[in-house]
Design a protein around this motif. Structure first.
Motif, short mmCIF file in Angstrom:
data_model
loop_
_atom_site.label_atom_id
_atom_site.label_comp_id
_atom_site.label_asym_id
_atom_site.label_seq_id
_atom_site.Cartn_x
_atom_site.Cartn_y
_atom_site.Cartn_z
N SER A 91 22.60 -4.87 29.78
CA SER A 91 21.65 -5.80 30.40
C SER A 91 22.36 -6.96 31.08
O SER A 91 21.95 -7.41 32.16
CB SER A 91 20.64 -6.31 29.36
N MET A 94 24.03 -5.49 34.27
CA MET A 94 22.98 -5.28 35.27
C MET A 94 22.56 -6.60 35.90
O MET A 94 22.38 -6.70 37.11
CB MET A 94 21.74 -4.65 34.62
N SER A 95 22.38 -7.60 35.06
CA SER A 95 21.95 -8.91 35.56
C SER A 95 22.96 -9.47 36.55
O SER A 95 22.60 -9.89 37.66
CB SER A 95 21.77 -9.89 34.40
N HIS A 129 14.64 -5.06 37.61
CA HIS A 129 14.15 -5.76 36.43
C HIS A 129 13.40 -4.82 35.48
O HIS A 129 13.53 -4.93 34.27
CB HIS A 129 13.25 -6.93 36.86
N ARG A 132 15.93 -3.13 33.53
CA ARG A 132 16.52 -4.06 32.56
C ARG A 132 15.58 -4.27 31.38
O ARG A 132 16.03 -4.35 30.23
CB ARG A 132 16.86 -5.39 33.24
#
Length: 148
Positions: A91, A94-95, A129, A132
């Motif tokens: 996460s 990815m962010s 998102h 995520r």
């Protein structure tokens, strides 16, 4: 002491999941339904506000998960906690790689200075998102499973 760490980690990650879930499935759909550029203004403000808070929350969640994994390395739920920490790492990556670059552009937008592809950028952010959120829910589920 380990029990307190387990509870704090689970609550922090659980609230993170709740916030990100609500952004995806409640806040953004509400903003999208507003007339004119009001929804876009809300997303710009959200990009600024959440963009300032979320890095600490994500990294803090990851650190808590890692500390729990190390503290209970030989415990019965250690594998589940390590798996949760791995999802938290995903996460964060990815962010940083996918969402933050878009977010950094969004927070500079004004109604008078929108890029031509602003809707495509918003749609891309939303798609990333959603993925995520799934990753975060998985991390949370593994933490909860480690508790039981």
């Amino acid at each position: 002491m380990l029990a307190a760490l387990e509870v704090v980690t689970t609550v922090v990650v659980g609230v993170l999941v709740g916030v990100e879930f609500s952004v995806a499935f409640v806040v953004n759909p509400i903003l999208a339904a507003l007339p004119g550029d009001n929804g876009l203004r809300g997303r710009v403000h959200g990009a600024r506000m959440l963009g300032a808070v979320m890095p600490f929350w994500y990294i803090g969640s990851l650190v808590l998960g890692a500390v729990w994994a190390v503290a209970d390395w030989s415990g019965r739920g250690a594998g589940l906690v390590v798996t949760a920490a791995a999802f938290l790492i995903v996460s964060v990556v990815m962010s940083i790689a996918l969402l933050v670059p878009i977010n950094n552009r969004v927070k500079t937008w004004t109604a008078d200075g929108l890029p031509d592809d602003w809707k495509q950028q918003m749609n891309a952010w939303d798609r990333f998102h959603y993925v995520r959120v799934v990753v975060l829910v998985a991390a949370f589920a593994f933490l909860v499973a480690a508790l039981v």
